[in-house]
Design an enzyme around this catalytic site. Structure first.
Site, short mmCIF file in Angstrom:
data_model
loop_
_atom_site.label_atom_id
_atom_site.label_comp_id
_atom_site.label_asym_id
_atom_site.label_seq_id
_atom_site.Cartn_x
_atom_site.Cartn_y
_atom_site.Cartn_z
CB CYS A 127 78.63 -2.72 33.79
SG CYS A 127 80.01 -1.66 33.44
CG HIS A 235 76.92 1.36 30.89
ND1 HIS A 235 77.29 2.58 31.42
CD2 HIS A 235 77.86 0.47 31.30
CE1 HIS A 235 78.40 2.43 32.12
NE2 HIS A 235 78.79 1.17 32.07
C1 2RA Z 1 83.08 1.48 33.08
N1 2RA Z 1 82.66 -0.84 32.50
O1 2RA Z 1 81.94 1.71 32.66
C2 2RA Z 1 83.61 0.06 33.14
C3 2RA Z 1 83.90 -0.36 34.54
N2 2RA Z 1 82.75 -0.35 35.37
O2 2RA Z 1 83.87 2.37 33.46
#
Ligand code: 2RA
Length: 320
Positions: A127, A235
């Site tokens: 991601c 994120h």
């Molecule tokens: C996380 N990128 O954010 C890693 C796996 N999805 O935990």
């Protein structure tokens, strides 16, 4: 089309169902697979209740148009090759095959052409890599990126549904720490995945290695620090980029805005603004000199970072 989702009851699996609906993918039959404990549950697709089946080797030997996997690398390593052997095309969201030489690692807006009339296993990138390369690939095309310095602020949902539950338990004062190495409520944790012997984390190596493969340029230097923050979805990334060719602020704005499914804005964008959205948002563009600039990049990690990217790969393949 006959589509199967493996890991259907997880955060990404449920989002895959939503995105298949939202993108109006012509699904005639949807099969949902999960572990034994989830067998018999029902999930809704286009107003219909579909029963979750237990994932078995036999279910993978049937013929599907596509199988979407998001059940962790061990499940993918075991079941995806069986499905591929029986002529299926698998879009796998786990890290199992991403760095395999012969397995395409796809962000469709960047290298979707690689999977035209492809059969077999396709890897969906991590991601935090997807949202970063989506916002930078047009800049790389025109200005050639030399170095990327990125600090990530990653939501707890990236670690799965149980991680969200642990986070909310901790917010209610429960001191459980099963998923994260330390309490995440009211805290930040500078590690995602295991820490390796050289003190890098697994997540940091994903960003380093996947970026080069997706942009097909192994000269790019990526310097990541990946951090877990007390946010549920979304994120965020603070990114500094050094390019070979010099540029202007306007040209950078144009190149970012030209990237499909990327929205450039002067607004302040936060994780709460991007939940359930399928675009990457880029803001806070600043130029340090004509070869160095910085951006703040935010996206829903379950959608852009996993489910939406996987369904967009499928879309590219059916619309070829
Ligand atoms: C996380 N990128 O954010 C890693 C796996 N999805 O935990």
């Amino acid at each position: 089309m006959k589509i199967g989702i493996v890991g259907a009851t997880g955060e990404v699996g449920r989002a895959m169902i939503k995105v298949l609906e939202k993108f109006n993918i012509p699904v005639k039959e949807l099969r949902l697979f999960a572990s034994k404990n989830s067998k018999g549950k029902y999930l809704k697709f286009k107003g219909q209740e579909i029963m979750v089946e237990e994932l078995t080797e036999d279910t993978m030997k049937e013929k599907y148009d596509f199988l979407l996997f998001s059940a962790g690398k061990n499940i993918s390593k075991h079941f995806a090759p069986i499905a591929a052997k029986y002529g299926n095309t698998i879009i796998d969201n786990s890290s199992a095959f991403r760095m395999e030489k012969d397995i395409p690692l796809i962000v469709p807006e960047i290298n979707g052409y690689l999977v035209k009339s492809y059969k077999g296993i396709i890897a969906n990138p991590n991601c935090s890599t997807i949202q970063m390369v989506l916002s930078l690939h047009k800049i790389h095309e025109k200005l050639k990126i030399k170095e990327i310095y990125v600090s990530t602020y990653q939501a707890v949902s990236g670690a799965g549904h149980k991680a969200i539950e642990e986070f909310s338990e901790q917010l209610n004062g429960n001191k459980i720490n099963a998923i994260f190495p330390k309490q995440i409520a009211y805290n930040i944790i500078p590690v995602i995945g295991n820490i390796l012997s050289n003190n890098f984390s697994e997540e940091e190596y994903k960003m380093i290695n996947e970026t080069k493969k997706i942009l097909n340029d192994y000269s790019i230097k990526v310097y990541p620090t990946t951090v877990r923050v007390p946010v549920i979805y979304g994120h965020s990334e603070a990114i500094v980029v050094r390019t070979k060719k010099s540029s202007s602020l306007n040209e950078l704005k144009e190149l970012i805005s030209k990237s499909k499914n990327v929205i450039y804005t002067e607004e302040i964008i936060t994780p709460l603004d991007v939940e359930d959205k399928d675009e990457v948002f880029v803001t806070r563009l600043r130029q340090f000199d004509t070869n160095t600039f910085s951006i703040w990049n935010v996206a829903d990690n379950i959608r852009v970072g996993a489910a939406t990217n996987a369904v967009r790969i499928l879309e590219v393949m059916i619309n070829e």
